[in-house]
Write a protein that holds these residues in place. Structure first.
Motif, PDB file in Angstrom:
ATOM      1  N   PHE A   1       9.520   1.581   2.171  1.00  0.00           N
ATOM      2  CA  PHE A   1       9.379   2.323   0.923  1.00  0.00           C
ATOM      3  C   PHE A   1      10.086   1.723  -0.278  1.00  0.00           C
TER       4      PHE A   1
ATOM      5  N   ASP B   1       0.052   5.780  -3.884  1.00  0.00           N
ATOM      6  CA  ASP B   1      -0.148   4.362  -3.594  1.00  0.00           C
ATOM      7  C   ASP B   1      -0.247   4.071  -2.100  1.00  0.00           C
ATOM      8  N   PHE B   2       0.534   4.819  -1.318  1.00  0.00           N
ATOM      9  CA  PHE B   2       0.591   4.515   0.117  1.00  0.00           C
ATOM     10  C   PHE B   2      -0.709   4.867   0.809  1.00  0.00           C
TER      11      PHE B   2
ATOM     12  N   THR C   1       4.688   9.250  -8.742  1.00  0.00           N
ATOM     13  CA  THR C   1       3.260   9.007  -8.546  1.00  0.00           C
ATOM     14  C   THR C   1       2.984   7.917  -7.517  1.00  0.00           C
ATOM     15  N   SER C   2       4.031   7.231  -7.048  1.00  0.00           N
ATOM     16  CA  SER C   2       3.802   6.259  -5.962  1.00  0.00           C
ATOM     17  C   SER C   2       3.241   6.957  -4.733  1.00  0.00           C
TER      18      SER C   2
ATOM     19  N   VAL D   1       8.138   3.388   9.082  1.00  0.00           N
ATOM     20  CA  VAL D   1       7.434   3.588   7.814  1.00  0.00           C
ATOM     21  C   VAL D   1       8.442   3.601   6.672  1.00  0.00           C
TER      22      VAL D   1
ATOM     23  N   GLU E   1       8.686  -0.277  -3.225  1.00  0.00           N
ATOM     24  CA  GLU E   1       7.400   0.061  -3.816  1.00  0.00           C
ATOM     25  C   GLU E   1       7.472   1.203  -4.819  1.00  0.00           C
ATOM     26  N   THR E   2       8.661   1.759  -5.014  1.00  0.00           N
ATOM     27  CA  THR E   2       8.776   2.856  -5.972  1.00  0.00           C
ATOM     28  C   THR E   2       8.525   2.345  -7.382  1.00  0.00           C
ATOM     29  N   LYS E   3       7.653   3.045  -8.074  1.00  0.00           N
ATOM     30  CA  LYS E   3       7.310   2.658  -9.440  1.00  0.00           C
ATOM     31  C   LYS E   3       8.240   3.369 -10.410  1.00  0.00           C
TER      32      LYS E   3
ATOM     33  N   SER F   1       1.909   8.099   5.514  1.00  0.00           N
ATOM     34  CA  SER F   1       3.173   7.588   4.984  1.00  0.00           C
ATOM     35  C   SER F   1       3.504   8.186   3.623  1.00  0.00           C
TER      36      SER F   1
ATOM     37  N   TYR G   1       8.918   6.505  15.217  1.00  0.00           N
ATOM     38  CA  TYR G   1       7.849   6.131  14.293  1.00  0.00           C
ATOM     39  C   TYR G   1       8.307   6.133  12.834  1.00  0.00           C
TER      40      TYR G   1
END
Lengths: 796, 63
Positions: B43, A48-49, A44-45, B39, B46-48, A97, B35
């Motif tokens: 990552f 978030d981006f 589910t992240s 990005v 930030e992975t939950k 992203s 590019y």
């Protein structure tokens, strides 16, 4: 967070259809399902981006059955050995992203995938998977189920591995390496102080410089020798001849100087020259990798179709194997790949790819249907009349214009100048040589080489690349994407503009729907809206979306008669919506038939009709009025002349309007104009303009969504910028003006340099100062000027 | 004074080393897409993760 937008796709939610799930709101079951997939895999992240990054998954049942066909599969896969397979898929929805993140975590949703890597600028994902665990078809289905449906077209059929040309990067790297090191080693020579240790190490320094100059001279600059040789062979004097001549003379003279111990040579200038010129080349190339300027019908057409065999079994068939007499099955949203005859009762065919026309056309059993249309609605069957290459539309690509080498089509402004530059340069060199030979043979030789060295038109050669490169970027920011820098010159030369009508000066995003007839009561209005709601016919959907929101009521009886209209009732009230033939009481005259309309009859009483009119783009009138002063404008249309009066009223008086043009006729029309000496710019959109776009001097393709489709052309223009076309044309003219100014400037440098050269005073140090100095001033001059002109035009 | 031979030779070899690194970088396709990596590098952190699913952390590292 706004409560009214879908958590997944961000679209506004219809209140009656909203779905609550996990404390979030969704617009449809499709979006909810994607969310469920993600949340069950801890992904589910994704949300978030970027806020609401998703797309609603489309129904693709049966669409990718051809991926089970081994022969087709082997053409699509990039690599396959044992059970490891690699495939590159083009996914148009990639836009943020979140997309990168979810696609690179595909292995958590779909077992069997080991690596997936996104190339964002190209909108591609490269997937490595185990073909024993998972098939490509399953991967495609997984991708589609999360809203990332890949786009697989006939274009993929031939590709496999793609070779990227990186030679310019290598050349630039080598040139920079040589340039940097030579410069460092040259410094002691610049301050030629008579010191014991300097004199002692001179041979070592010079030897190293010579060795370092070799790769730059032989490898990095090799492109210039090839180009110069080609241009001499074809009898056209281009700018590369004096460059190559200058480089070769410089190398020979410097080698001679060093080995005879006359001096330090010009290797520093040589290396810097090569480096700066390659830098200019690099700067000029600005590629929009997500766009393609070379598309032909192959990028639109599917890779395979479903054939119905005589025993009624279905089979996926590569499109090139389709033969006359085959029976094909075309599903909803699938493209008709060949000309044929409709066997099913009726079909709704959307030709917007081909003509730009937004309203689908109804075909009945036995009607001829042409390749390029898209079936909307239910599954249809058709019988093949021509194979792919012989179909009405694809025949266009057998025209010579598509075989031509486009690079040879134009002569550039730089080449035009160098036609005079090269002979004059040689004249001065020989003149100097002739003068000095009677005084001193040694000086004569020096003067001759010095002239060729200093006049090497480095600054001249850099002017155009840097101006065009900068303008290219400025235009790209304003959503006008050029194929390459040469197009700017062509744009500046245009004196005739030909517009396609449908889809180009009209928009196919929304139709303008007007009601003509008796007033309808509010109650009846609700009735009409609700009747339309039940219908799946594209026209009904368009009208439904157009009419304002009404409350929902239940319809008692509903009947859709294919190809004709709708019959419905509420209580004892009866309504008929449909074509003029269906609603018998409709009043029509000859002109009416050419217009697309829906007629309304309530309780056997004719009310009126909703007419679907083309919606012209915003700012069209103003644009045409502006352009009309400088250019000849013509409008070509593949349609009938139903809108002639309307157009004539809208546009300036002297604009020529031509209707009923077939694709080949459009091409011929452009050709005839060119034969009269006109420089033609064609502005079109659909595949039917492809021939005209290729034939014209500059072909501009208007695209509602630049990421999706546009036929082969020189320029892709985002439809929202259409009204600024005249500004773009003006800017291209300014670019040529800037180039002419900086040509004058660089010629001035050449004159100064030549003054040193012919008098026999060109020292290596002078050359090493003049060359970079002229380069830097020219580059900053053109950059400043092009920015200045583009900004000034923006403000006015 | 012959130290200058050594110094310059060393400096040239260092430069060649960087040049080879550049060629390898180009060859491996690092300059083809400039590019996406920018990005991608943001990552990982930030992975939950929900508490019951810790093994996915190791999976993430393999990517």
């Amino acid at each position: 967070m706004s409560a009214q937008n879908c958590f997944h796709c961000g679209l506004a939610i219809d209140e009656n259809e909203e779905i609550h799930f996990d404390e979030k709101l969704f617009c449809c079951a499709g979006c909810k399902t994607v969310y469920e997939i993600f949340s069950s895999h801890d992904l589910t992240s994704y949300y978030d981006f970027q806020k609401s990054p998703g797309a609603t998954p489309q129904d693709i049942k049966g669409k990718y059955d051809f991926l089970e066909n081994e022969a087709i599969l082997s053409k699509i896969l990039e690599f396959q050995e044992g059970d490891t397979a690699i495939v590159s898929l083009n996914i148009p929805h990639i836009h943020c992203s979140s997309c990168i993140w979810i696609l690179e975590n595909l292995n958590r949703i779909q077992p069997g995938i080991s690596i997936s890597q996104v190339n964002f600028p190209e909108k591609k994902v490269r997937i490595t998977y185990n073909s024993n665990i998972v098939s490509l078809k399953t991967i495609v289905y997984t991708l589609s189920s999360i809203g990332y449906e890949p786009y697989i077209s006939l274009e993929n059929y031939e590709t496999g591995k793609s070779n990227i040309d990186r030679s310019l990067t290598y050349k630039l790297g080598v040139a920079f390496f040589c340039f940097g090191n030579i410069m460092l080693l040259s410094f002691p020579e610049y301050f030629e102080i008579k010191e014991f240790w300097l004199d002692n190490y001179k041979p070592f320094f010079r030897g190293l410089i010579f060795i370092l100059a070799l790769p730059s001279f032989l490898y990095s600059a090799s492109g210039y020798y090839v180009s110069a040789y080609k241009s001499i062979k074809s009898g056209m004097l281009n700018i590369d001849i004096p460059i190559a001549l200058g480089l070769i003379v410089m190398f020979i003279r410097s080698t001679y100087d060093i080995f005879m111990n006359y001096g330090s040579g010009f290797f520093d200038s040589l290396a810097s020259l090569v480096f700066f010129m390659l830098l200019g080349k690099m700067f000029q190339i600005k590629t929009y990798s997500f766009l393609s300027f070379e598309r032909d019908f192959k990028s639109y057409f599917p890779i395979a179709v479903t054939r119905i065999n005589s025993d009624l079994s279905e089979e996926s068939l590569p499109i090139y194997d389709v033969e006359k007499g085959n029976r094909l099955l075309i599903r909803n949203q699938e493209l008709i790949p060949v000309d044929g005859i409709l066997i099913s009762e009726s079909a709704e065919i959307d030709y917007s790819f081909v003509t730009g026309e937004a309203v689908p056309i109804t075909k009945k059993s036995g009607d001829k249907i042409f390749a390029g249309g898209k079936q909307i609605g239910k599954i249809i069957e058709m019988e093949v009349l021509h194979s792919v290459s012989q179909s009405y539309l694809t025949q266009l690509w057998s025209n010579d214009i598509f075989q031509k080498n486009v690079d040879q089509k134009h002569k550039t402004i730089t080449d035009a100048i160098s036609r005079y530059f090269t002979p004059i340069l040689l004249l001065i060199a020989f003149g100097g040589f002739g003068y000095w030979i009677f005084i001193d043979a040694n000086t004569a030789f020096n003067v001759f080489t010095a002239v060729l060295i200093v006049a090497c038109p480095c600054a001249l050669a850099l002017t155009a690349p840097f101006t065009f490169g900068n303008i290219l970027r400025i235009l790209g920011k304003q959503k006008l994407y050029l194929k390459n820098a040469l197009v700017i010159e062509q744009l500046a030369k245009v004196n005739t503009i030909v517009f396609d009508k449908t889809g180009t000066i009209t928009t196919n995003k929304k139709s303008n729907i007007a009601y003509e007839g008796k007033a309808i009561s509010d109650e009846d209005f609700i009735f009409i809206k609700n009747t339309l709601r039940a219908s799946n016919h594209p026209l009904s959907r368009m009208l439904y979306d157009f009419l304002p929101e009404e409350k929902k009521i239940k319809i008692d009886d509903f009947q859709e008669i294919t190809g004709k209209g709708i019959l419905a009732s509420i209580g004892n009230k009866k309504i008929k919506i449909g074509s003029a033939k269906f609603v018998e009481s409709a009043v029509t005259d000859a002109l009416e038939i050419k217009r697309t309309s829906l007629h309304i009859e309530i309780d056997s009483l004719y009310y009126g009709k909703f007419v679907f009119e083309n919606q012209y783009r915003e700012g069209l009138e103003k644009l045409f009025a502006t352009l009309n002063t400088d250019y000849q404008i013509k409008v070509l249309s593949g349609d009938n002349d139903g809108e002639k009066d309307h157009l004539e009223a809208l546009l300036p008086k002297n604009i020529e309007l031509i209707f009923n043009q077939k694709p080949e006729q459009k091409l011929d029309f452009i050709k005839k104009l060119q034969e009269k000496g006109q420089n033609v710019m064609m502005v079109g959109d659909g595949l039917n303009d492809a021939g005209a776009l290729a034939q014209s001097n500059v072909g501009i393709s208007i695209s509602e969504n630049v990421n999706v489709f546009s036929p082969a052309c020189d320029v892709i223009l985002d439809a929202s910028q259409f009204s600024r076309l005249s500004y773009f044309l003006k800017l291209s003219r300014k670019a040529i003006f800037i180039i002419k100014m900086s040509f004058a400037l660089s010629l001035l440098y050449n004159v100064i340099g030549l003054a040193f050269a012919v008098t026999g005073n060109l020292l290596p140090l002078v050359a090493a100062i003049i060359m970079p100095l002229s380069t830097i001033t020219i580059v900053s001059f053109v950059t400043f000027m092009s920015n200045y002109f583009s900004n000034r035009k923006l403000n006015s | 004074m012959s130290v200058i031979y050594l110094l310059i030779t060393v400096s040239i070899f260092v430069a060649i080393g960087f040049f080879i690194a550049f060629v390898i970088a180009v060859k491996s396709g690092q300059y083809d897409d400039d590019y996406t990596p920018s990005v991608r590098m943001l990552f990982d952190d930030e992975t939950k993760f929900t508490s019951q699913n810790n093994e996915s952390k190791t999976e993430e590292k393999q990517v």
